[in-house]
Design a protein around this motif. Structure first.
Motif, PDB file in Angstrom:
ATOM      1  N   GLY A 209      18.524  29.180  36.699  1.00 13.94           N
ATOM      2  CA  GLY A 209      19.634  29.888  37.301  1.00 13.94           C
ATOM      3  C   GLY A 209      20.857  30.156  36.480  1.00 13.94           C
ATOM      4  O   GLY A 209      20.794  29.720  35.096  1.00 13.94           O
ATOM      5  N   THR A 210      21.896  30.504  36.935  1.00 14.80           N
ATOM      6  CA  THR A 210      22.910  30.932  36.096  1.00 14.80           C
ATOM      7  C   THR A 210      23.997  30.196  36.871  1.00 14.80           C
ATOM      8  O   THR A 210      23.636  29.835  38.019  1.00 14.80           O
ATOM      9  CB  THR A 210      23.318  32.314  36.137  1.00 14.80           C
ATOM     10  OG1 THR A 210      24.550  32.475  35.161  1.00 14.80           O
ATOM     11  CG2 THR A 210      23.683  33.026  37.521  1.00 14.80           C
ATOM     12  N   LEU A 342      29.509  26.245  40.208  1.00 11.87           N
ATOM     13  CA  LEU A 342      29.060  26.956  40.991  1.00 11.87           C
ATOM     14  C   LEU A 342      27.672  27.868  40.459  1.00 11.87           C
ATOM     15  O   LEU A 342      27.830  28.471  39.641  1.00 11.87           O
ATOM     16  CB  LEU A 342      30.060  28.121  41.589  1.00 11.87           C
ATOM     17  CG  LEU A 342      29.578  29.084  42.615  1.00 11.87           C
ATOM     18  CD1 LEU A 342      29.226  28.324  43.951  1.00 11.87           C
ATOM     19  CD2 LEU A 342      30.544  29.929  43.136  1.00 11.87           C
ATOM     20  N   ALA A 343      26.571  27.157  41.055  1.00 11.48           N
ATOM     21  CA  ALA A 343      25.305  27.582  40.323  1.00 11.48           C
ATOM     22  C   ALA A 343      24.432  28.427  41.401  1.00 11.48           C
ATOM     23  O   ALA A 343      24.604  28.273  42.716  1.00 11.48           O
ATOM     24  CB  ALA A 343      24.504  26.277  39.793  1.00 11.48           C
ATOM     25  N   PHE A 344      23.597  29.286  40.747  1.00 10.48           N
ATOM     26  CA  PHE A 344      22.793  30.067  41.682  1.00 10.48           C
ATOM     27  C   PHE A 344      21.336  29.811  41.309  1.00 10.48           C
ATOM     28  O   PHE A 344      21.204  30.440  40.114  1.00 10.48           O
ATOM     29  CB  PHE A 344      23.146  31.754  41.718  1.00 10.48           C
ATOM     30  CG  PHE A 344      24.759  31.777  41.891  1.00 10.48           C
ATOM     31  CD1 PHE A 344      25.072  32.107  43.202  1.00 10.48           C
ATOM     32  CD2 PHE A 344      25.507  31.936  41.028  1.00 10.48           C
ATOM     33  CE1 PHE A 344      26.189  32.131  43.617  1.00 10.48           C
ATOM     34  CE2 PHE A 344      27.126  31.888  41.426  1.00 10.48           C
ATOM     35  CZ  PHE A 344      27.386  32.111  42.852  1.00 10.48           C
ATOM     36  N   LEU A 345      20.690  29.653  42.206  1.00 15.85           N
ATOM     37  CA  LEU A 345      19.209  28.991  41.838  1.00 15.85           C
ATOM     38  C   LEU A 345      18.108  30.009  42.906  1.00 15.85           C
ATOM     39  O   LEU A 345      18.688  30.452  43.894  1.00 15.85           O
ATOM     40  CB  LEU A 345      18.927  27.771  41.980  1.00 15.85           C
ATOM     41  CG  LEU A 345      19.626  26.608  41.185  1.00 15.85           C
ATOM     42  CD1 LEU A 345      19.395  25.230  41.563  1.00 15.85           C
ATOM     43  CD2 LEU A 345      19.375  27.038  39.450  1.00 15.85           C
ATOM     44  N   LEU A 404      22.931  38.378  38.387  1.00 16.34           N
ATOM     45  CA  LEU A 404      21.996  38.057  39.791  1.00 16.34           C
ATOM     46  C   LEU A 404      21.662  39.648  40.086  1.00 16.34           C
ATOM     47  O   LEU A 404      22.078  39.769  41.293  1.00 16.34           O
ATOM     48  CB  LEU A 404      22.866  37.292  40.810  1.00 16.34           C
ATOM     49  CG  LEU A 404      23.566  35.750  40.176  1.00 16.34           C
ATOM     50  CD1 LEU A 404      24.276  35.315  41.318  1.00 16.34           C
ATOM     51  CD2 LEU A 404      22.423  35.022  39.763  1.00 16.34           C
ATOM     52  N   GLN A 405      21.161  40.369  39.440  1.00 17.43           N
ATOM     53  CA  GLN A 405      20.982  41.845  39.617  1.00 17.43           C
ATOM     54  C   GLN A 405      19.644  41.969  40.998  1.00 17.43           C
ATOM     55  O   GLN A 405      19.594  42.756  41.601  1.00 17.43           O
ATOM     56  CB  GLN A 405      20.622  42.545  38.594  1.00 17.43           C
ATOM     57  CG  GLN A 405      21.944  42.647  37.737  1.00 17.43           C
ATOM     58  CD  GLN A 405      21.630  43.481  36.485  1.00 17.43           C
ATOM     59  OE1 GLN A 405      20.579  44.081  36.320  1.00 17.43           O
ATOM     60  NE2 GLN A 405      22.730  43.746  35.796  1.00 17.43           N
ATOM     61  N   ALA A 436      27.234  29.763  32.254  1.00 19.28           N
ATOM     62  CA  ALA A 436      26.285  28.588  31.883  1.00 19.28           C
ATOM     63  C   ALA A 436      24.789  29.020  32.216  1.00 19.28           C
ATOM     64  O   ALA A 436      24.891  29.817  33.508  1.00 19.28           O
ATOM     65  CB  ALA A 436      26.678  27.165  31.993  1.00 19.28           C
ATOM     66  N   LYS A 437      23.891  28.380  31.621  1.00 13.20           N
ATOM     67  CA  LYS A 437      22.560  28.311  32.268  1.00 13.20           C
ATOM     68  C   LYS A 437      22.200  27.063  33.013  1.00 13.20           C
ATOM     69  O   LYS A 437      22.666  25.954  32.085  1.00 13.20           O
ATOM     70  CB  LYS A 437      21.326  28.619  31.150  1.00 13.20           C
ATOM     71  CG  LYS A 437      21.663  29.950  30.338  1.00 13.20           C
ATOM     72  CD  LYS A 437      21.211  31.159  31.401  1.00 13.20           C
ATOM     73  CE  LYS A 437      21.259  32.387  30.846  1.00 13.20           C
ATOM     74  NZ  LYS A 437      22.424  32.704  30.210  1.00 13.20           N
TER      75      LYS A 437
END
Length: 461
Positions: A209-210, A342-345, A404-405, A436-437
């Motif tokens: 994720g990002t 803060l990551a989004f998976l 995060l579209q 970051a990735k």
């Protein structure tokens, strides 16, 4: 210019070292490879190769490659020395006794002249390929003469070619029974080893994720009014106290108004001191003082000051840059504040992601910058990209939303091991809002399952 004599293949092979595989096929292939190599190596616009022959010059390119005035090529071939100008080079391809060909390179006039290193490279390349090119050129002329002679024969050209190549068919491969007996056990062992590798070697599966870097306990400083930055009083990672000036916006109109208001106030003060009993003078002096204070406040509003004690991070402006009202200026963080990710998976991986798992971070814009953090919190509910972006605050919401579209996500927080990171042997400081990735290893499965996905349903979770 010397004419290359005809000679048989055995004599050529004995006099010259074996040619490179890429150039052994035929003269046409070697000619094409050499042209492309020289053009690429020297950034030349054109490359021509002219060969000498008994009937005059010939080439494998277009007819226009043979010049109307051959004297420059003959002179270079006779002298056996390269002639290199600023944008043109004429190079002889020579062996110890023969001039095999003459190469002409031309560079676009808008480009810089040939550099010394390029001149050395082109001369060295022509010397290296000379034996190979000589070998192939002789074969080419011999083959051409044979084809020409075959046309006047009573026999077909294919029959004559087969007759010339008679005795070169090779021999049958002999497979002895002993070799076969040894091959089968070796093959079985290899198959068993490959099967064991496929079963016991694990292949990891990652959730990707990002993410953004966030400073806990940080305060964003924004401009209350718009303007052009006139002066920046602070630097990155500089400690400041509450009320310290950070940035001053250009204030020519406000300064002029303040100067006029102060002049008016002083004039009214003189009038009042001349006659303190004059009530009208008192009122005018008081009004002038109010206007002066308002002008001073407008000038002061152009100076952005620190709202708290801390350290300046993520300085976003510099002198001469325009700032819009409400525009982001910099970040003030606690000196000992924690740095988090803060990551989004993807939400589908939520059941496999838990606290204390490792989170691998690859920072955008930095090569070989991979950091391992520790997950401290996993959001239980899945949210859309727009809702997830709001978790980053007003400053980061827009940039996160672009990443995060589509899809649904879970937010994961991780703690970084230090306030700095290394990339390509250099050490850098983290900044609030760095993108970051991220990857989280969520499971491992045998290599065999990657080859046969149908077996995955039989594996325990």
């Amino acid at each position: 210019m010397r004419i290359m004599p005809r000679c048989d293949d055995d004599q050529i092979v004995s006099n010259h070292a074996p040619a490179e595989p890429a150039l052994q096929a035929d003269l046409a292939g070697a000619d094409r490879v050499l042209r492309d190599a020289l053009a690429e190596l020297t950034s030349s616009l054109s490359c021509t190769i002219v060969y000498p022959g008994q009937d005059g010059m010939w080439t494998l390119g277009g007819d226009d490659e043979i010049p109307k005035d051959p004297q420059p090529l003959v002179a270079v071939a006779t002298a056996r020395r390269a002639l290199i100008a600023s944008h043109t080079a004429v190079l002889p391809v020579i062996t110890t006794t023969e001039t095999v060909a003459v190469i002409t390179l031309t560079r676009n006039a808008r480009q810089p002249a040939y550099q010394p290193i390029e001149q050395v490279a082109m001369v060295a390349l022509t010397r290296e390929v000379a034996p190979i090119l000589h070998h192939l050129a002789v074969q080419h002329l011999q083959r051409t003469n044979e084809i020409k002679a075959d046309k006047g024969s009573l026999y077909r050209g294919e029959a004559l070619e087969a007759h010339r190549n008679r005795g070169q068919e090779g021999q049958l491969v002999q497979l002895t029974p002993g070799w076969v007996r040894r091959a089968y056990p070796m093959l079985v062992i290899a198959i068993l080893a490959a099967l064991g590798y496929a079963i016991f070697v694990k292949v990891p599966t990652y959730s990707t994720g990002t993410a953004v870097v966030v400073f806990e306990g940080s305060t964003s400083v924004t401009a209350t009014i718009g303007g052009t930055v006139e002066k920046v009083f602070v630097k990155e990672n500089e400690a400041v106290k509450k009320g310290d000036p950070l940035v001053r916006l250009n204030t020519p109109d406000e300064v002029a108004q303040l100067t006029a208001a102060e002049t008016e106030w002083r004039d009214q003060q003189i009038q009042f001191l001349f006659d303190p009993t004059d009530e009208q003078a008192r009122k005018q002096m008081k009004s002038a003082a109010t206007q002066r204070d308002q002008a001073l406040a407008r000038v002061e509003a152009r100076t952005i000051r620190a709202l708290r004690d801390g350290v300046v991070t993520n300085l976003h402006v510099k002198e001469g840059v325009a700032v819009q009202p409400g525009g982001y200026v910099l970040q003030i963080t606690d000196e000992n504040s924690e740095i988090e990710v803060l990551a989004f998976l993807p939400s589908k991986d939520s059941p496999r992601i838990r606290e204390k798992m490792g989170l691998q971070l690859e920072l955008d814009g930095y090569r070989k910058a991979r950091v391992i953090g520790t997950i401290t919190h996993v959001q239980s509910d899945a949210v859309s990209g727009t809702e997830a972006a709001k978790l980053g605050g007003d400053m980061l919401a827009e940039s996160i939303a672009k990443e995060l579209q589509a899809g649904t996500w879970i937010a994961v927080r991780a703690r970084l091991p230090s306030r700095t990171f290394k990339a390509e042997h250099s050490t850098y400081n983290y900044h609030h809002g760095m993108h970051a990735k991220v990857e989280v290893k969520i499971r491992s499965k045998p290599f065999l399952v990657t080859l046969l996905p149908a077996l995955e349903k039989y594996l325990p979770e």
